[in-house]
Motif scaffolding. Structure first.
Motif, mmCIF file in Angstrom:
data_model
loop_
_atom_site.group_PDB
_atom_site.id
_atom_site.type_symbol
_atom_site.label_atom_id
_atom_site.label_comp_id
_atom_site.label_asym_id
_atom_site.label_seq_id
_atom_site.Cartn_x
_atom_site.Cartn_y
_atom_site.Cartn_z
ATOM 1 N N ALA A 41 45.664 40.381 31.720
ATOM 2 C CA ALA A 41 46.880 40.243 30.929
ATOM 3 C C ALA A 41 47.411 38.819 31.045
ATOM 4 O O ALA A 41 47.543 38.282 32.147
ATOM 5 C CB ALA A 41 47.931 41.240 31.397
ATOM 6 N N ALA A 42 47.701 38.216 29.903
ATOM 7 C CA ALA A 42 48.159 36.823 29.866
ATOM 8 C C ALA A 42 49.485 36.662 30.592
ATOM 9 O O ALA A 42 50.384 37.503 30.480
ATOM 10 C CB ALA A 42 48.311 36.362 28.425
ATOM 11 N N ASN A 43 49.590 35.579 31.325
ATOM 12 C CA ASN A 43 50.821 35.170 31.981
ATOM 13 C C ASN A 43 51.358 36.209 32.960
ATOM 14 O O ASN A 43 52.525 36.193 33.299
ATOM 15 C CB ASN A 43 51.878 34.823 30.923
ATOM 16 N N SER A 44 50.524 37.147 33.389
ATOM 17 C CA SER A 44 50.990 38.141 34.356
ATOM 18 C C SER A 44 49.887 38.533 35.333
ATOM 19 O O SER A 44 49.822 39.674 35.772
ATOM 20 C CB SER A 44 51.536 39.378 33.637
ATOM 21 N N ALA A 45 49.013 37.594 35.668
ATOM 22 C CA ALA A 45 47.979 37.862 36.672
ATOM 23 C C ALA A 45 48.655 38.025 38.021
ATOM 24 O O ALA A 45 49.521 37.242 38.404
ATOM 25 C CB ALA A 45 46.972 36.726 36.714
ATOM 26 N N ALA A 46 48.275 39.073 38.737
ATOM 27 C CA ALA A 46 48.861 39.376 40.036
ATOM 28 C C ALA A 46 47.756 39.872 40.957
ATOM 29 O O ALA A 46 46.717 40.345 40.485
ATOM 30 C CB ALA A 46 49.956 40.424 39.884
ATOM 31 N N PRO A 47 47.964 39.808 42.273
ATOM 32 C CA PRO A 47 46.919 40.245 43.197
ATOM 33 C C PRO A 47 46.719 41.760 43.246
ATOM 34 O O PRO A 47 45.902 42.248 44.004
ATOM 35 C CB PRO A 47 47.387 39.706 44.553
ATOM 36 N N MET B 254 45.833 34.155 45.166
ATOM 37 C CA MET B 254 47.079 33.550 44.683
ATOM 38 C C MET B 254 46.810 32.245 43.928
ATOM 39 O O MET B 254 47.470 31.955 42.934
ATOM 40 C CB MET B 254 48.050 33.303 45.841
ATOM 41 N N ASP B 255 45.829 31.483 44.386
ATOM 42 C CA ASP B 255 45.468 30.243 43.697
ATOM 43 C C ASP B 255 44.934 30.560 42.295
ATOM 44 O O ASP B 255 45.306 29.913 41.316
ATOM 45 C CB ASP B 255 44.424 29.482 44.520
ATOM 46 N N PHE B 256 44.075 31.584 42.201
ATOM 47 C CA PHE B 256 43.548 31.987 40.900
ATOM 48 C C PHE B 256 44.680 32.444 39.987
ATOM 49 O O PHE B 256 44.741 32.048 38.823
ATOM 50 C CB PHE B 256 42.507 33.106 41.045
ATOM 51 N N CYS B 257 45.554 33.301 40.492
ATOM 52 C CA CYS B 257 46.652 33.829 39.675
ATOM 53 C C CYS B 257 47.538 32.705 39.157
ATOM 54 O O CYS B 257 47.932 32.705 37.983
ATOM 55 C CB CYS B 257 47.479 34.836 40.470
ATOM 56 N N LYS B 258 47.831 31.733 40.012
ATOM 57 C CA LYS B 258 48.686 30.610 39.614
ATOM 58 C C LYS B 258 48.018 29.785 38.508
ATOM 59 O O LYS B 258 48.642 29.464 37.498
ATOM 60 C CB LYS B 258 48.990 29.727 40.821
ATOM 61 N N GLN B 259 46.734 29.473 38.686
ATOM 62 C CA GLN B 259 46.016 28.689 37.674
ATOM 63 C C GLN B 259 45.891 29.460 36.360
ATOM 64 O O GLN B 259 46.066 28.897 35.280
ATOM 65 C CB GLN B 259 44.628 28.312 38.185
ATOM 66 N N GLN C 107 50.973 29.999 27.000
ATOM 67 C CA GLN C 107 51.271 29.909 25.569
ATOM 68 C C GLN C 107 51.137 31.272 24.888
ATOM 69 O O GLN C 107 51.620 31.451 23.779
ATOM 70 C CB GLN C 107 50.383 28.872 24.867
ATOM 71 N N PHE C 108 50.484 32.239 25.541
ATOM 72 C CA PHE C 108 50.348 33.574 24.974
ATOM 73 C C PHE C 108 51.531 34.443 25.372
ATOM 74 O O PHE C 108 52.170 34.203 26.402
ATOM 75 C CB PHE C 108 49.062 34.257 25.484
ATOM 76 N N LYS C 109 51.792 35.452 24.570
ATOM 77 C CA LYS C 109 52.827 36.428 24.885
ATOM 78 C C LYS C 109 52.422 37.190 26.139
ATOM 79 O O LYS C 109 51.254 37.524 26.323
ATOM 80 C CB LYS C 109 52.977 37.379 23.695
ATOM 81 N N LYS C 110 53.361 37.488 27.004
ATOM 82 C CA LYS C 110 53.057 38.153 28.264
ATOM 83 C C LYS C 110 52.428 39.519 28.013
ATOM 84 O O LYS C 110 52.915 40.302 27.214
ATOM 85 C CB LYS C 110 54.335 38.305 29.092
ATOM 86 N N GLY C 111 51.323 39.785 28.699
ATOM 87 C CA GLY C 111 50.653 41.074 28.600
ATOM 88 C C GLY C 111 49.513 41.135 27.599
ATOM 89 O O GLY C 111 48.822 42.148 27.517
ATOM 90 N N VAL C 112 49.284 40.087 26.826
ATOM 91 C CA VAL C 112 48.190 40.068 25.854
ATOM 92 C C VAL C 112 46.867 40.036 26.631
ATOM 93 O O VAL C 112 46.708 39.224 27.541
ATOM 94 C CB VAL C 112 48.298 38.827 24.934
#
Length: 150
Positions: A16-22, A38-43, A50-55
């Motif tokens: 999901a765009a803009n909402s990667a979590a561990p 956490m490094d992966f999620c941040k990157q 730029q995408f809508k959250k959850g796409v």
């Protein structure tokens, strides 16, 4: 002379765009390969802001022997765009026998212009991308109609 770290693992998944979590399913997939989650999620979140959250974003990850990683993201799948355009939650359970909605050729064209920026459609003409999207629509149980018929 230093050697480049060899790729030891590759995997692909929708994130999901803009909402990667561990949290699962992403956390365990990264953790078992030794990636700093956490490094992966941040990157990833920075790259997809730029995408809508959850796409849903198709992502392919390459893990190297020194536990470093690279990832590539694509455009959201055709089904995501078609469901949004038709205003439906999910496709037909029996495509070809039942119809769940319809999309116009104008909507197909707009989706095709967005999808043509994707790396997978880089050398495909816009007409070919439109045909691909029309095929996806039919396999989801959507009718493709002219702009004035809807």
């Amino acid at each position: 002379m230093s050697k480049k770290a060899k790729v030891v693992s590759r995997f692909s998944m929708f994130i999901a765009a803009n909402s990667a979590a561990p949290a699962p399913p992403l956390g365990p997939a990264l953790g078992q390969r030794g990636i700093n989650i956490m490094d992966f999620c941040k990157q990833f979140n920075d790259k997809t802001k730029q995408f809508k959250k959850g796409v849903p974003i198709p992502t392919s990850v390459e893990v190297k022997g020194d536990r470093s990683f690279t990832f590539k993201t694509g455009m959201p799948p055709n089904s995501y765009f078609l469901k949004k355009a038709a205003g439906i939650e999910k496709g037909a359970t029996k495509p070809g026998k039942e119809t769940v909605g319809s999309v116009t050729l104008r909507q197909v064209y707009e989706i095709a212009t967005v999808k043509s920026q994707d790396e997978k459609f880089r050398n495909t003409p816009l007409q070919g991308v439109c045909k691909c999207i029309i095929g996806s629509a039919r396999s989801m149980g959507l009718n493709v109609v002219a702009d004035n018929e809807q």
